[in-house]
Scaffold this motif. Structure first.
Motif, PDB file in Angstrom:
ATOM      1  N   SER B 591      34.369  10.643 -64.576  1.00 58.55           N
ATOM      2  CA  SER B 591      34.940   9.415 -65.109  1.00 58.55           C
ATOM      3  C   SER B 591      33.886   8.367 -65.428  1.00 58.55           C
ATOM      4  O   SER B 591      34.221   7.264 -65.823  1.00 58.55           O
ATOM      5  CB  SER B 591      35.964   8.856 -64.131  1.00 58.55           C
ATOM      6  N   PRO B 619      29.458  -1.866 -66.490  1.00 63.32           N
ATOM      7  CA  PRO B 619      30.258  -2.388 -65.387  1.00 63.32           C
ATOM      8  C   PRO B 619      31.391  -1.453 -64.990  1.00 63.32           C
ATOM      9  O   PRO B 619      31.732  -1.349 -63.808  1.00 63.32           O
ATOM     10  CB  PRO B 619      30.805  -3.704 -65.937  1.00 63.32           C
ATOM     11  N   SER B 620      31.981  -0.751 -65.965  1.00 61.88           N
ATOM     12  CA  SER B 620      33.083   0.113 -65.541  1.00 61.88           C
ATOM     13  C   SER B 620      32.564   1.336 -64.792  1.00 61.88           C
ATOM     14  O   SER B 620      33.237   1.846 -63.905  1.00 61.88           O
ATOM     15  CB  SER B 620      33.989   0.488 -66.711  1.00 61.88           C
ATOM     16  N   SER B 623      32.383   0.098 -61.402  1.00 58.84           N
ATOM     17  CA  SER B 623      33.708   0.065 -60.776  1.00 58.84           C
ATOM     18  C   SER B 623      34.075   1.426 -60.220  1.00 58.84           C
ATOM     19  O   SER B 623      34.590   1.547 -59.115  1.00 58.84           O
ATOM     20  CB  SER B 623      34.771  -0.348 -61.794  1.00 58.84           C
ATOM     21  N   VAL B 624      33.789   2.445 -61.003  1.00 60.65           N
ATOM     22  CA  VAL B 624      34.120   3.797 -60.561  1.00 60.65           C
ATOM     23  C   VAL B 624      33.359   4.133 -59.278  1.00 60.65           C
ATOM     24  O   VAL B 624      33.931   4.656 -58.316  1.00 60.65           O
ATOM     25  CB  VAL B 624      33.785   4.824 -61.663  1.00 60.65           C
ATOM     26  N   LEU B 626      32.199   2.069 -57.069  1.00 68.77           N
ATOM     27  CA  LEU B 626      32.738   1.278 -55.961  1.00 68.77           C
ATOM     28  C   LEU B 626      34.021   1.898 -55.429  1.00 68.77           C
ATOM     29  O   LEU B 626      34.224   2.012 -54.220  1.00 68.77           O
ATOM     30  CB  LEU B 626      33.011  -0.156 -56.422  1.00 68.77           C
ATOM     31  N   ILE B 627      34.870   2.300 -56.355  1.00 63.24           N
ATOM     32  CA  ILE B 627      36.140   2.893 -55.950  1.00 63.24           C
ATOM     33  C   ILE B 627      35.904   4.183 -55.174  1.00 63.24           C
ATOM     34  O   ILE B 627      36.525   4.450 -54.166  1.00 63.24           O
ATOM     35  CB  ILE B 627      37.025   3.126 -57.194  1.00 63.24           C
ATOM     36  N   ARG B 628      34.924   4.954 -55.638  1.00 67.69           N
ATOM     37  CA  ARG B 628      34.589   6.201 -54.929  1.00 67.69           C
ATOM     38  C   ARG B 628      34.078   5.918 -53.522  1.00 67.69           C
ATOM     39  O   ARG B 628      34.430   6.604 -52.576  1.00 67.69           O
ATOM     40  CB  ARG B 628      33.497   6.960 -55.691  1.00 67.69           C
ATOM     41  N   GLN B 630      34.713   3.345 -51.711  1.00 64.06           N
ATOM     42  CA  GLN B 630      35.824   2.884 -50.876  1.00 64.06           C
ATOM     43  C   GLN B 630      36.662   4.064 -50.405  1.00 64.06           C
ATOM     44  O   GLN B 630      37.025   4.156 -49.234  1.00 64.06           O
ATOM     45  CB  GLN B 630      36.710   1.906 -51.656  1.00 64.06           C
TER      46      GLN B 630
END
Lengths: 654, 639
Positions: B591, B619-620, B623-624, B626-628, B630
């Motif tokens: 992704s 930046p996106s 985001s990916v 960071l989400i991973r 988390q």
């Protein structure tokens, strides 16, 4: 919002209810593999289907689960379906559903989507499906969605009931299947699947859309089969979030999708569509490029101060900044317009208690919305509703009457009224024409204007001066219409008197009961009440055009009989009708507006820094801050803190 | 070739005796490592191969940081200064940049003396031709003569010497610097270990006999009336007798002569492959790229007190010597000028610095560090800053201690190293203030506050330095309080305010609010306020009194900007704390964009903050990630 992009997610993209076609969307790395488990192709397989093609299939579900597991699974899927159908419905079903579903419901509730917006998903989903091969389905789905939408918006209770009712059937059906024991494939329905292969899909992942008959039972069984095959129910906005995370759209485009889904009228739809195509992003990107240019000039000057480099002169920089600030200001102003388009142009009905505001509201909305009585002060709180004329929505706000009062309840109501007045673009100032002259009404309206806008101490009490920072009367932000009500009580002669001492009848617009007025010629025929001179009929301005610079229209009607309502309508449309030019960028997003507000402050600071000859390194800090604000709109900053709030606004299935 | 072992064994071997190597060797040795400094020319340690000056915009801040960290560059500069200027005085305090014209021979001699005086630091003249590797493990270095020297860590600071090639017109020959041989063998050795290398180019101008320059027609550029200095230490003093520099200008006639040599220029005939710095162009480059400018400014800089040699800053050239000479003679004031050494261009090998960790240790070979021009930078200051950090970290690693990595809100040195390892270079990297996002925090006046406590903990500065810092902070706090609490009467203040051309006051006003006005400075305020004068008098004998006053003034005048930047730094600092697992499989994350996957796999950033700065990572993508992270931490928590 939890989000793991290795999952495949599914959800209905259409509202649940007994409609024509339902579309279930499936997205993720295993989308095709999962879909294959619930479809049976006459020939070939789904995996061989090229992207953007449609295939006619049978939908099958394997009934392998047994006993309690089957029950609870069915229940949780049901709950999810219900929450997809509408927030209201999911909330209702949450108590009886699993913990998982309760979370989904509360998520969904925080999103504050409406039944109607869930319904409009259908049209979005349908228009998406209109790939060459699927146009027939798309047409059906679209028309279907419309009917479902209207059904859903008028009968919340009904759709809720049907979902819950269906869940009982499902449980029974699953239980029956289980009791037959063994693995058993059951043909549920036939329909089409459309395949969008990564990255050429909405989410940027493999996407499969299953179009089935829109029976809640079929939809639920299919979703159940999909989750059994390895998909999980999508969270609100998760499809769009994935699209964002996969770089299919930037942040403001993603937000536009939410607006598009929520769009309830033509104008607002157009706005969201424009933004989706990159309107605000493009505008912002252009601003950003110019600011970067500005910043680099300043930085150059700082780092090469010792060298013989020629720098751009400050006046050129100022010109550039002025230009940027003007664009930002225009965008910020457009927010009010955008808001009006989205939520309806706010039109507030004000006047003394018992001037007939509630009667007029009911008349405007063609229904009994407000409680009407002869007792002054019946309306304690504001009541509002929306009416659409020619694609533009107007939000009519009935208010507690304006009068001096010591009753705490009534005072509280008045405070709310004033707040509404401040936010409205049009004031309908109602007065009882049988009791009050236009002159007196005008004086009273101007007094309230000063009172509400919090300034302006015009001694004469007649010509209001616009308090600093308040919209001027007659500006697009604020129009005032004086409406003399109850003229059914008046004889023709007294009406003329009611107008007051000035040029009398020529200042008055009054209509025949049949509403015949020819605006273009300015001729009205007063039906048995008064014949009013042709010249001033069409558009009457009373002497409120003083320091505030605007004018007040005056017209007479009877809310009770409906006399004059058509002129009121045309006045409202003429005064507040929003016109959009094709290329204009209109800001519709509150977050954008807020960021632009801060950006404007920063630009101000840069400009005054330039004036004060502020050193370049300090100017540069402000410029960097400005760039950061723009980045917050286009998503060019670390956006993780933004993501949750933004995607939380979506409904499931998009 | 037969090799033989050296009897001495070392903890850290530093290869190269330039500004990076000297700082690296000094730091590691002073921290307690046994260090060997190897140089091709030990009579020319920390030689100023290019212009005879330290500091300048952004670079001056770096020297202040080196000094605050316990490096020697500031002290040596102060002792060798022949002219001092605080550049950008008219701009905000973040831009104030100290610059010192140095006696280059003295500068080099002083460094040699300091190096010689450090215990457990050996100095040796030799050429290192390879690394001594055994089973993929670094064991030391091998020299030209076959000497194997055992070392647990190696810091490579070879400057422009690796396969250096000098160009003057059509003539070109191997050399690391005019008059010195190039170093061969080492690049090839490193390539065989898997390192990528590439070529860069830089240039230097002609040196002239000052006795043949007509200074009477040039514009003198004197030093500051009250010269400051680089070091925060009490041991150095500001320069007392300053020499002037001079300004000269080229004109069209000069340009015409220069153009006659273009057909023989190694730049334009394609013989130089390396990329040169855009912002430090040769004179022929300036003529071509800024064709509309009819003249270019030149700085005439003395190279020392004991020499007649002058450096013609801005006239860097690799044109044929006769063309350089003819053009020089057309410059007003240089009609009779005699040339000591012509200008030349030099091409050299560097190793793209994305092959390094934040400690400057290479990713490929443990305990091998790179610093200075081999990393693609330019400038003595940039080199010295890297050398210092490489020396510190080489020592710490051998002690199994936590590494020291300065972050971007802490020091220009942090910005420098992070830029190098994260973004790489495509031209020689020079520091600019605009490279620092927290420029207002990274000032020359507060380098001690930012770094000395850290250096003290490491043991690179003594308690005296710490006490100096504490005294300064105490003074700033006292004066600050006084200014905030003391009010001045209009009668007292207004004549001064009028003189400063700013609005008079109508009622009693705090000294602080007057000092916040751009037009009012502490000197003026002190003159007008006897109470302040009396208060400050008690501190007058402090060693760094003027610098301390400056700190007070900056703190008050720029309070809001400083605070805002601190907030920004804290906000972004969160991302610097989010660590990325070293074994993260970026290629498996479908992704994120293809480019981001490739870049992340290659660079393996240590934190989200660093990942976000990698060009090509959007930046996106962040985001990916960071989400991973988390999701992974949730998973771990639930296990």
């Amino acid at each position: 919002m939890k989000s793991d992009m290795t999952d495949s997610i599914c959800a209905t993209a259409t509202p649940v209810g007994n409609g024509g076609i339902s579309v279930i969307r499936l997205s993720g790395p295993r989308a095709v593999e999962i879909a294959e488990k619930v479809v049976r192709c006459r020939r070939g397989s789904l995996a061989d289907l090229p992207s953007h093609r449609v295939k006619f299939v049978e939908f099958v579900a394997e009934a392998t689960a047994r006993g309690a597991t089957a029950e609870s699974e069915a229940a949780s899927v049901t709950a999810s379906v219900a929450s997809a159908a509408s927030v209201g419905a999911s909330e209702a079903s949450a108590p009886g559903a699993s913990a998982d579903a309760a979370t989904a419901a509360s998520d969904a509730a925080s999103v504050a989507a409406s039944v109607a917006s869930a319904a409009s998903v259908a049209s979005v989903g349908a228009s998406e499906a209109s790939t060459p091969g699927a146009s027939a389905v798309a047409a059906v789905a679209a028309s279907d969605a419309a009917s479902v939408a209207s059904a859903a918006s008028t009968a919340v209770g009904a759709s809720e009931a049907s979902v819950l009712g269906a869940s009982a059937t499902a449980a029974t059906a699953v239980a029956a299947g289980a009791s037959a024991s063994g693995v058993m494939a059951e043909v549920l329905d036939e329909g089409v699947v459309t395949l969008f292969r990564a990255p050429h899909s909405y989410t940027g992942e493999d996407v499969v859309e299953l179009s089935c008959h829109a029976s809640p039972y079929i939809v639920r069984r299919l979703l159940s089969a999909l989750t059994a095959a390895g998909a999980r129910m999508a969270e609100p906005g998760e499809f769009t979030k994935r699209a964002f995370l996969n770089g299919r759209m930037d942040l403001s485009q993603a937000e536009a999708v939410a607006d598009l889904i929520a769009a309830e009228n033509k104008a607002s739809h157009g706005l969201a569509w424009r933004q989706l195509r990159g309107g605000v992003s493009n505008e912002m990107a252009a601003l950003r490029a110019r600011l970067v240019e500005f910043a680099s000039l300043v930085e150059l000057e700082l780092d090469f101060s010792e060298e013989d480099v020629e720098f751009a002169d400050r006046s050129a920089l100022r010109t550039l900044l002025d230009e940027i600030a003007a664009r930002v200001a225009a965008l910020r102003r457009s927010f009010a317009t955008g808001l009006a388009l989205k939520e309806g142009v706010p039109v507030v009905l004000i006047g003394r208690p018992n001037a007939g505001k509630s009667t007029l509201l009911n008349r405007l909305l063609h229904e009994e919305k407000a409680l009407v009585s002869e007792i002054p002060g019946t309306t304690r709180d504001t009541i509002e509703d929306v009416w659409e004329w020619e694609g533009v929505r107007y939000r009519f706000i009935d208010t507690a009457g304006l009068r001096e009062s010591a009753d705490p309840l009534e005072l509280a109501g008045m405070a709310r009224t004033k707040e509404k007045m401040r936010r409205s673009r049009l004031w309908l100032y109602l007065f009882d024409a049988s009791e009050m002259s236009a002159e007196a009404a005008r004086a009273e309206a101007s007094r309230w204007y000063r009172d509400v806008m919090g300034g302006g101490d015009a001694a004469d009490g007649v010509s209001p001066s616009a308090p600093v920072g308040s919209p001027e009367i007659g500006s697009p932000e604020l129009q005032i219409l004086l409406v003399g009500n109850k003229c059914d009580k008046l004889a023709a002669s007294s009406l003329a008197n009611a107008v007051g001492g000035e040029s009398g009848a020529s200042d008055v617009t009054y209509l025949s009961a049949s509403g015949n007025i020819d605006d273009s010629q300015g001729v009205a025929v007063a039906d048995g009440v008064s014949e009013i001179a042709a010249s001033g009929l069409k558009h009457t301005s009373v002497g409120l055009s003083g320091a505030a610079g605007g004018t007040l229209d005056l017209l007479y009607l009877s809310a009770k009989t409906g006399q004059g309502m058509d002129v009121l309508e045309s006045r409202i449309k003429a005064r507040c009708g929003l016109r959009l030019s094709e290329n204009e960028t209109i800001l519709t997003n509150a977050r954008h507006a807020e960021v632009l507000g801060r950006l404007a402050e920063t630009l101000d600071r840069i400009l005054s820094g330039l004036t004060a000859n502020l050193s370049g390194d300090l100017l540069a800090q402000d410029i960097r801050e400005a760039l950061r604000y723009i980045g917050e709109i286009t998503g060019e900053v670390h956006p993780d803190e933004l993501l949750g709030t933004i995607f939380g606004r979506f409904c499931i299935g998009k | 070739m037969q090799t033989f072992a050296c009897t001495e064994k070392y903890d850290v071997i530093v290869v190269g005796g330039g500004h990076a190597g000297c700082e690296a060797a000094a730091a590691a040795a002073r921290l307690g490592s046994k260090v060997l400094l190897l140089s091709l020319q030990i009579d020319g340690l920390a030689y100023m191969s290019c212009n005879p000056a330290m500091g300048g915009v952004a670079k001056g801040q770096i020297v202040r940081e080196i000094d605050a960290m316990g490096g020697f560059s500031g002290l040596v500069t102060d002792a060798a200064t022949i002219q001092f200027r605080m550049l950008n005085r008219s701009k905000g305090p973040a831009m104030w940049s100290p610059r010192a014209q140095c006696d280059m021979l003295l500068f080099s001699r002083l460094w040699r003396q300091w190096i010689d005086d450090i215990p457990n630091l050996d100095l040796r003249q030799d050429m290192v031709t390879g690394l001594w590797m055994e089973n993929g493990r670094l064991c030391g270095v091998v020299t030209r003569t076959g000497l194997r020297i055992e070392g647990r860590a190696v810091v490579l600071t070879a400057g422009t010497f690796l396969n250096g090639k000098i160009h003057i017109g059509e003539c070109s020959y191997a050399g690391g610097r005019m008059g010195d041989a190039a170093a061969t063998g080492l690049t090839e050795c490193l390539q065989s270990l898997g390192f990528a290398s590439a070529r860069l180019k830089t240039g230097t101008p002609v040196r002239i006999d000052g006795r043949t320059i007509d200074f009477s027609v040039l514009t003198p550029q004197p030093g500051d009336d009250h010269p400051a200095k680089f070091s925060f230490s009490d041991e150095s003093r500001p320069v007392t007798e300053q020499l002037p520099c001079y300004l000269a200008y080229t004109d069209q006639a000069v340009h015409d002569i220069l153009r006659t040599g273009f057909d023989k220029s190694p730049m334009y005939t394609g013989r130089i492959q390396g990329t040169g710095p855009r912002y430090c162009p040769s004179i022929e480059d300036k003529i071509v790229r800024f064709a509309d400018k009819d003249r270019h400014q030149l700085f005439v800089e003395p190279m020392g007190r004991q020499t007649h040699e002058y450096y013609l800053n801005g006239f860097s050239s690799s044109l044929p010597e006769d063309v350089q000479c003819a053009a020089l003679h057309r410059i007003k004031g240089f009609e009779r000028a005699k040339i000591y050494r012509p200008g030349y261009a030099i091409e050299y090998d560097y190793f793209p610095p994305t092959q390094l960790k934040a400690t400057l240790e290479t990713k490929a070979v443990e305990n091998l560090y790179f610093a200075g021009q081999v990393n693609g930078t330019t400038g003595y200051e940039e080199a010295a800053g890297q050398g210092l950090m490489a020396g510190i970290n080489a020592h710490l690693k051998l002690q199994d201690a936590e590494p020291v990595v300065l972050d971007r809100s802490q020091a220009y040195i942090g910005v420098l190293i992070d830029d190098l390892i994260t973004k790489g270079v495509d031209e020689p990297y020079r520091m600019f203030t605009s490279r620092a996002e927290y420029r207002i925090l990274l000032r020359q006046d507060n380098a001690d506050e930012r770094l000395t406590p850290l250096a003290f903990r490491l043991g690179l500065v003594d308690g005296k330095r710490m006490r100096n810092l504490e005294r300064k902070q105490h003074f700033v706090a006292e004066v600050d309080t006084f200014l905030r609490q003391t009010k001045i009467e209009p009668a007292e203040a207004n004549p001064m305010l009028e003189a400063c051309d700013t609005a008079v006051i109508a009622q009693k006003t705090t000294l602080e609010s007057l000092l916040q006005r751009p037009q009012v400075d502490l000197d003026r305020l002190e003159e007008a306020t006897p109470a302040l004068r009396a208060f400050l008098e008690t501190y007058q004998n402090e060693n760094n009194y003027r610098a301390m006053r400056e700190a007070v003034e900056i703190g008050i005048k720029y309070e809001s900007y400083i605070r805002k930047e601190q907030e920004n730094a804290e906000r972004m600092g969160r991302y610097e704390l989010v660590r990325l697992p070293e074994d993260m499989d970026y290629r498996a994350i479908g992704s994120i964009s293809y480019e981001a996957r490739e870049k992340l796999s290659k660079l393996r950033p240590m934190t989200i903050g660093q990942a976000a700065r990698i060009p090509g990572v959007s930046p996106s993508d962040i985001s990916v990630l960071l989400i991973r992270l988390q999701a992974a931490s949730r998973e771990n928590a639930s296990k």
